[in-house]
Write a protein that holds these residues in place. Structure first.
Motif: not given
Length: 539
Positions: A80-94, A206-209, A393-397
């Motif tokens: 099995i080969r491996k690579d990082p999950l997300n190479l971008g700067d922006a993250k989408v909250a779980a 906008g979907i967390h992967i 309840a949403t998490t405060p910014p």
């Protein structure tokens, strides 16, 4: 009904080349003459799309067949080969856990057309592309519901126009800047690896992967053979070959027949001969094959044979690249154990609704509806009978809002629809409302946007989330319509088609139905046959 993509180009040349017919919505192109080009049109050789057999690997995960991991466990892990999950700067909250503490799982299945080995080149052809930048020509988002009762799959056409975010390659630190304008989504893989394809999906949907699984050419025939064949159905005799040599070569008699090996590949890439010859028909055939594969692997007791399991596990692990969260057979088995809790009748296959932009396609309003259902963990089969829980309840910014009179807001008009023109003056009207409420720096943008189904507030970075929420709150726009996006440079209110008139915003009642244009196919449907074009039948 929105058609899927049938137009495309030599994707290695970019959007500037002359348009030509594209290959499968999932990237299944033409080996041995299934070029995807219209008769009389010349296209480069070797345009054979990657992963006509993505369904095979996906089905292996769904059924837990990877449980053969006790055989040569460490050897299989090394495959099995491996690579990082997300190479971008922006993250989408779980997503927030439900009352039982459960969260959904989202896995992006990627098919690479890489010809990075002699074996891959032999399977994929295209000698002139050996060692060139790979393309993510198959992209399917697999969503497992939080309560594990249902599973949804969303396929994205390879020629969908998207903005690829800035990505940093994990091996040498190369920084790939964000694309200037929109480019085809399959180019994301060449911006550092599968983690950039993940970042692109998150930016768009906008979907967390949570995970990705990438597969390449190697092992396709032997994997298809290992499962002993998959039943498929045609309503007439078919031979996918015309007088000019176009077609996959698939030849089947009317009725239901098991296909495996090379014939399975032919089924997955056939366009000439199925229905209207479009990529929409080919995508339908691929979804039918995948559903059938799932049923076979769940029901076929012969796969308990150690030798067959060993062969399938060997071929599957050799073909995989995964993120660190799935980098052992044990982790893959645990994932498959979760996936196989879902019965076939609760599996729904869809294709992202799209419309043409020249020779390419873009997501429609229905696509955003589909993405919202996935984000909110709403079953696409319409059978979700559980009672809706109160919104948590949403998490405060992290950064609170600035004072209203110091908060810059741009207001834009996105009220145009497919049936109605742009409602005049809406940006000015709503900007005036904000000024009256104390947002003295609110200004109207005179440019007119493409249709925006719902009124939204977008912001580009985490430090502006509090500002965006404050603007939404002042107008009664729900917090679910506050979105992070690199498409804007500051807090931007887009007046949507749901607010074409008046000065008081009323959020529309949610429509939780899967759009018809998503072409939903149920995993338990064994009655459907592919319709054969009479021009491709034989007696």
């Amino acid at each position: 009904m929105t058609r899927s993509s049938v137009q495309g180009e030599d994707t290695r040349q970019g959007a500037s080349d002359a348009p030509e017919r594209a290959e499968a919505v999932e990237g299944a192109g033409g080996d041995d003459g299934e070029s995807g080009a219209e008769p009389g049109r010349r296209r480069p050789r070797g345009r054979r799309r990657a992963l006509r057999w993505t369904a095979v690997v996906f089905a292996v995960l769904l059924t837990g067949t990877a449980g053969a991991g006790y055989l040569y466990y460490e050897h299989l892990n090394d495959n099995i080969r491996k690579d990082p999950l997300n190479l971008g700067d922006a993250k989408v909250a779980a997503p927030t856990p439900n009352a039982a503490g459960q969260t959904p799982l989202n896995i992006l299945v990627i098919g690479s057309d890489a010809r990075d080995s002699e074996e891959n080149q032999q399977l994929g052809g295209a000698r002139e592309t050996f060692g060139s930048t790979p393309l993510a020509d198959v992209q399917m988002l697999v969503h497992l519901s939080a309560d594990r009762s249902n599973l949804s799959v969303v396929s994205m056409p390879r020629d969908t126009l998207v903005k690829i975010p800035k990505c940093t390659a994990p091996d040498d630190g190369t920084v790939y800047p964000a694309s200037e304008g929109r480019v085809m989504t399959n180019q994301s893989l060449g911006h550092g690896g599968p983690g950039c394809t993940v970042a692109t999906w998150q930016e768009l949907t906008g979907i967390h992967i949570d995970h990705f699984v990438m597969v390449d050419f190697a092992g396709v025939v032997s994997m298809a053979d290992a499962v002993g064949g998959v039943p498929v159905c045609v309503d007439a005799n078919i031979h996918s070959r015309d007088g000019e040599g176009h077609g996959s070569g698939l030849k089947l008699e009317k009725g239901t027949h098991p296909v495996q090996g090379e014939q399975a590949l032919q089924w997955l890439r056939t366009r000439y001969g199925f229905e209207d010859g479009s990529d929409l028909a080919r995508a339908k055939a691929q979804h039918m094959y995948l559903n059938s594969m799932v049923r076979v692997l769940r029901e076929n007791a012969t796969l308990s044979s150690p030798n067959k399991l060993r062969r399938l596990a060997e071929e599957a692990t050799r073909a995989l690249t995964v993120d660190p969260g799935l980098d052992t057979v044990k982790k893959l088995y645990d994932l498959s154990d979760e996936l196989r809790k879902v019965k076939p009748e609760r599996i729904t296959m869809t294709t992202m609704p799209n419309r043409y932009v020249g020779a390419r396609v873009e997501p429609t309003e229905d696509a955003e509806q589909l993405f919202r259902l996935v984000r909110e963990d709403i079953a696409l089969d319409g059978k979700d009978t559980r009672k809706k829980e109160p919104a948590p309840a949403t998490t405060p910014p992290a950064d609170p809002a600035a004072p209203d009179d110091a908060l810059a807001v741009q207001v834009r008009n996105g009220t145009r629809t497919d049936r109605l023109g742009t409602a005049p003056g809406r940006a000015n009207t709503v900007a005036g409302l904000l000024v009256e409420q104390g947002f003295t720096q609110a200004v109207a943008d005179p440019s007119v946007l493409p249709s925006e189904d719902r009124t939204v507030v977008r912001y580009p970075s985490a430090d502006l989330e509090g500002d965006a929420r404050r603007v939404a709150e002042s107008l009664g726009v729900p917090v679910g319509s506050v979105q992070r996006s690199t498409d804007v440079s500051g807090v931007t209110l887009i007046v949507g088609a749901d607010w074409r008139e008046g000065t008081a915003y009323e959020a529309p009642v949610s429509d939780d139905r899967t759009p018809e244009s998503a072409q939903a196919l149920n995993g338990a449907d064994e009655s459907t046959c592919m319709h054969v074009d009479p021009a491709f039948t034989w007696s």
